[in-house]
Design a protein around this motif. Structure first.
Motif, mmCIF file in Angstrom:
data_model
loop_
_atom_site.group_PDB
_atom_site.id
_atom_site.type_symbol
_atom_site.label_atom_id
_atom_site.label_comp_id
_atom_site.label_asym_id
_atom_site.label_seq_id
_atom_site.Cartn_x
_atom_site.Cartn_y
_atom_site.Cartn_z
ATOM 1 N N LEU A 49 0.827 -1.213 0.000
ATOM 2 C CA LEU A 49 0.000 0.000 0.000
ATOM 3 C C LEU A 49 0.856 1.256 0.000
ATOM 4 C CD1 LEU A 49 -2.896 -0.981 2.435
ATOM 5 C CD2 LEU A 49 -3.006 -0.699 -0.045
ATOM 6 N N CYS A 50 2.013 1.190 0.646
ATOM 7 C CA CYS A 50 2.910 2.355 0.651
ATOM 8 C C CYS A 50 3.358 2.672 -0.776
ATOM 9 C CB CYS A 50 4.113 2.091 1.553
ATOM 10 S SG CYS A 50 4.950 0.531 1.197
ATOM 11 N N TRP A 51 3.698 1.659 -1.523
ATOM 12 C CA TRP A 51 4.090 1.816 -2.937
ATOM 13 C C TRP A 51 2.938 2.410 -3.740
ATOM 14 C CZ3 TRP A 51 1.571 -1.043 -6.816
ATOM 15 C CH2 TRP A 51 2.114 -0.902 -8.094
ATOM 16 N N LEU A 52 1.741 1.919 -3.452
ATOM 17 C CA LEU A 52 0.573 2.362 -4.217
ATOM 18 C C LEU A 52 0.245 3.831 -3.958
ATOM 19 C CD1 LEU A 52 -1.782 1.421 -6.077
ATOM 20 C CD2 LEU A 52 -3.077 0.960 -3.986
ATOM 21 N N THR A 60 9.645 1.094 -3.627
ATOM 22 C CA THR A 60 9.651 -0.062 -4.511
ATOM 23 C C THR A 60 8.683 -1.126 -3.993
ATOM 24 O OG1 THR A 60 11.450 -1.092 -3.273
ATOM 25 C CG2 THR A 60 12.064 0.297 -5.177
ATOM 26 N N ALA A 61 8.070 -1.845 -4.921
ATOM 27 C CA ALA A 61 7.222 -2.987 -4.558
ATOM 28 C C ALA A 61 8.097 -4.231 -4.616
ATOM 29 C CB ALA A 61 6.034 -3.085 -5.504
ATOM 30 N N THR A 62 9.044 -4.291 -3.700
ATOM 31 C CA THR A 62 10.014 -5.381 -3.672
ATOM 32 C C THR A 62 10.081 -5.951 -2.256
ATOM 33 O OG1 THR A 62 11.739 -3.743 -3.205
ATOM 34 C CG2 THR A 62 11.471 -4.415 -5.510
ATOM 35 N N ILE A 63 10.782 -7.042 -2.092
ATOM 36 C CA ILE A 63 10.988 -7.625 -0.759
ATOM 37 C C ILE A 63 12.483 -7.632 -0.463
ATOM 38 C CG2 ILE A 63 10.601 -9.632 0.707
ATOM 39 C CD1 ILE A 63 8.401 -10.461 -1.321
ATOM 40 N N ILE A 77 2.438 10.060 3.884
ATOM 41 C CA ILE A 77 1.289 9.258 3.447
ATOM 42 C C ILE A 77 1.579 7.765 3.608
ATOM 43 C CG2 ILE A 77 -0.068 8.574 1.412
ATOM 44 C CD1 ILE A 77 0.064 11.528 0.524
ATOM 45 N N CYS A 78 2.793 7.358 3.312
ATOM 46 C CA CYS A 78 3.144 5.930 3.441
ATOM 47 C C CYS A 78 2.941 5.462 4.877
ATOM 48 C CB CYS A 78 4.578 5.691 2.973
ATOM 49 S SG CYS A 78 5.806 6.735 3.787
ATOM 50 N N ALA A 79 3.360 6.273 5.836
ATOM 51 C CA ALA A 79 3.209 5.909 7.247
ATOM 52 C C ALA A 79 1.731 5.866 7.638
ATOM 53 C CB ALA A 79 3.961 6.895 8.125
ATOM 54 N N GLU A 80 0.948 6.816 7.099
ATOM 55 C CA GLU A 80 -0.491 6.849 7.387
ATOM 56 C C GLU A 80 -1.195 5.619 6.840
ATOM 57 O OE1 GLU A 80 -2.684 9.004 8.924
ATOM 58 O OE2 GLU A 80 -0.904 9.949 9.783
ATOM 59 N N GLU A 81 -0.812 5.189 5.648
ATOM 60 C CA GLU A 81 -1.531 4.113 4.965
ATOM 61 C C GLU A 81 -1.072 2.722 5.377
ATOM 62 O OE1 GLU A 81 -4.150 4.447 3.165
ATOM 63 O OE2 GLU A 81 -4.119 6.629 3.096
#
Ligand code: SF4
Ligand code: SF4
Length: 97
Positions: A49-52, A60-63, A77-81
């Motif tokens: 969701l942070c990536w989105l 990045t949408a990576t692991i 926003i990333c922290a909020e989501e």
């Protein structure tokens, strides 16, 4: 033949670096606790969701996920989501509240 434009994608994600290294604008920076991050824990693509939601397209949408701090503007926003509270915003050095 049509010429491919690398700046256009299906999701119209923001292009990194159009305004230079915008990370200098930041007062707070995101930090990741990977041990709370869902894809890192599950060892498979999940959540992101942070990536989105990142308006700057710098996650990045990576692991594991990673954040390009050269361009992150610190909006939080990333922290909020994040449903797992895996991202926390901390003050940049020398920029106290
Ligand atoms: S703080 Fe904002 S710009 Fe930086 S990674 Fe998170 S959502 Fe993106
Ligand atoms: S939103 Fe949170 S749990 Fe999901 S991928 Fe990003 S940091 Fe990990």
């Amino acid at each position: 033949m049509t010429k491919k434009d690398d700046n256009i994608s299906a999701m119209c994600r923001p292009a990194i670096g159009e305004a230079g290294k915008t990370g200098d604008w930041r007062d707070k920076r995101p930090t990741i606790d990977h041990n709370k991050c869902i894809p890192f824990i599950k060892k498979k693509p999940a959540c992101f969701l942070c990536w989105l939601y990142c308006p700057d397209g710098v996650i990045t949408a990576t692991i594991p996920i990673s954040i390009d701090l050269d361009y992150c503007k610190g909006c939080g926003i990333c922290a909020e989501e994040c449903p797992a509270k895996a991202i926390a915003m901390i003050n940049e050095e020398g920029k106290d509240d």
